[in-house]
Design a protein around this motif. Structure first.
Motif, PDB file in Angstrom:
ATOM      1  N   THR A  95      34.392 -45.934 -58.377  1.00 41.04           N
ATOM      2  CA  THR A  95      35.010 -45.112 -57.310  1.00 41.04           C
ATOM      3  C   THR A  95      36.474 -45.540 -57.189  1.00 41.04           C
ATOM      4  O   THR A  95      36.221 -46.587 -57.351  1.00 41.04           O
ATOM      5  N   ILE A 142      39.208 -44.941 -54.903  1.00 34.26           N
ATOM      6  CA  ILE A 142      39.519 -43.858 -53.963  1.00 34.26           C
ATOM      7  C   ILE A 142      41.451 -44.145 -53.480  1.00 34.26           C
ATOM      8  O   ILE A 142      41.659 -45.059 -53.239  1.00 34.26           O
ATOM      9  N   ARG A 162      45.193 -42.896 -51.999  1.00 33.49           N
ATOM     10  CA  ARG A 162      45.722 -42.100 -50.888  1.00 33.49           C
ATOM     11  C   ARG A 162      46.989 -41.628 -51.741  1.00 33.49           C
ATOM     12  O   ARG A 162      47.723 -42.686 -52.205  1.00 33.49           O
ATOM     13  N   VAL A 185      43.227 -37.712 -50.448  1.00 32.62           N
ATOM     14  CA  VAL A 185      42.706 -38.319 -50.907  1.00 32.62           C
ATOM     15  C   VAL A 185      42.282 -38.117 -51.528  1.00 32.62           C
ATOM     16  O   VAL A 185      41.519 -36.748 -51.790  1.00 32.62           O
ATOM     17  N   ASP A 223      39.670 -39.157 -55.508  1.00 33.20           N
ATOM     18  CA  ASP A 223      38.715 -39.805 -56.233  1.00 33.20           C
ATOM     19  C   ASP A 223      39.290 -39.959 -57.971  1.00 33.20           C
ATOM     20  O   ASP A 223      38.473 -39.181 -57.809  1.00 33.20           O
TER      21      ASP A 223
END
Length: 349
Positions: free
Chosen positions: A77, A79, A81, A87, A89
């Protein structure tokens, strides 16, 4: 969570967990990136180092979702921001997803290793940078041209209005690299992946490019990930270092701590290969052998076959875990721990 405790989640711009990028070849499975994890905070500067063939560039290409067949991201993953606070993936998106297109260049951008091949030879520099700006903004053609000319001026290109209409082959190596930086920064991304940004440049131009990136990082409030084998760049530029070998992170630490006390024999030998001011030697130290091709690698210490401190019967029996030996300093080595990484489904692929 490996090497991810240096900043709180809310401060992280990007959280990477367990990325695995494999190439399915006739000869076997080439594990270019094999379980890499790290976090990148706001305004943080990260260095990813290692010899050629360690998986650094494929790691960067994985984050940008630029891995092509027969390569495939099989796990992990990333992730992110985004600028608007949402947010997402990155690795969960489809390669042709419109959302992914909106992320590339806008939230996360890449400075490629060789701008002569990264730029199209049949389009002008200005047209190529303008295309990026047009994709992510609602500026008019005139506004885009003014914006790109200002970008070219900001990165130190002389006569930017003239260079806007020139082709890549008409620019020097240093100018092409600056133009590549201008393209990467054209939409004010919050993360820049700089893949060998000073390769093939002379020392003076290298220093100018690094100074430029530092200035732009401060003024545009972005994080930078340097993918490099130039340890001098790492020592002077980055906050935290990740050492990669055969697709794995084998050590990570704050830069000063890593240079003062490297734990992994591979890291020690990398640092010994650096010329030192005032120290005259007949010959620089080198790491014996070459990085093995990571096709169906054995499940033990990746550096075992080249390590001067290898312990047969131990280092060649199981994969050492990436263990935190002191706050923020992780290493994958039996010299400092008996811990082994538990086998999982990936060891049997």
């Amino acid at each position: 969570m490996e090497a991810n405790a240096q900043s709180e989640t809310k401060q992280n711009r990007l959280e990477i967990q367990n990325i695995r990028t494999y190439f399915f070849l006739d000869e076997g499975i080439l594990k270019a990136v094999d379980g890499v994890s790290m976090t990148i905070g706001d305004r943080e500067t990260i260095g990813v180092i290692g010899e050629s063939g360690s998986g650094k560039t494929q790691f960067a290409r994985s984050l940008m979702r630029l891995v092509t067949k027969p390569g495939e991201i099989v796990d992990g993953t990333a992730i992110l921001r985004r600028k608007d606070g949402s947010v997402i993936d990155i690795l969960a998106l489809e390669p042709d997803d419109q959302e992914l297109r909106s992320i590339r260049g806008n939230d996360i951008a890449m400075i490629f290793q060789e701008p002569m091949t990264a730029f199209s030879p049949v389009h002008t520099i200005g047209a190529q940078i303008s295309e990026m700006v047009a994709l992510h903004t609602k500026l008019t053609k005139l506004q885009i041209r003014e914006h790109v000319v200002e970008l070219l001026r900001k990165v130190g290109i002389s006569n930017p209005s003239q260079r806007f209409d020139e082709y890549p082959h008409q620019l020097s190596g240093g100018m092409r690299q600056r133009a590549m930086i201008a393209m990467a920064l054209s939409c004010n991304p919050k993360i820049v992946l700089a893949d060998e940004p000073t390769t093939a440049l002379d020392v003076t131009i290298q220093a100018q490019i690094l100074d430029l990136l530092r200035e732009l990082q401060q003024s545009q409030d972005m994080a930078v990930i340097y993918i490099t084998h130039n340890l001098a760049v790492v020592a002077e530029t980055v906050d935290r270092v990740y050492v990669m070998y055969l697709g794995k992170v084998v050590e990570s630490a704050p830069t000063k701590r890593l240079f003062a006390n490297p734990l992994m024999p591979y890291t020690r030998q990398l640092l010994r290969s650096i010329p030192r001011p005032g120290v005259q030697v007949d010959r620089l130290e080198v790491i014996k052998g070459t990085v093995p091709t990571p096709i169906d690698p054995p499940w033990h210490c990746p550096f075992f076959s080249r390590c001067p401190d290898a312990m047969p019967g131990k280092c060649d029996q199981a994969m050492p875990a990436l263990v935190e030996y002191e706050p923020g300093h992780f290493a994958r080595c039996y010299l400092h721990s008996d811990a082994t990484e538990a086998e999982d489904e990936w060891t049997r692929i």
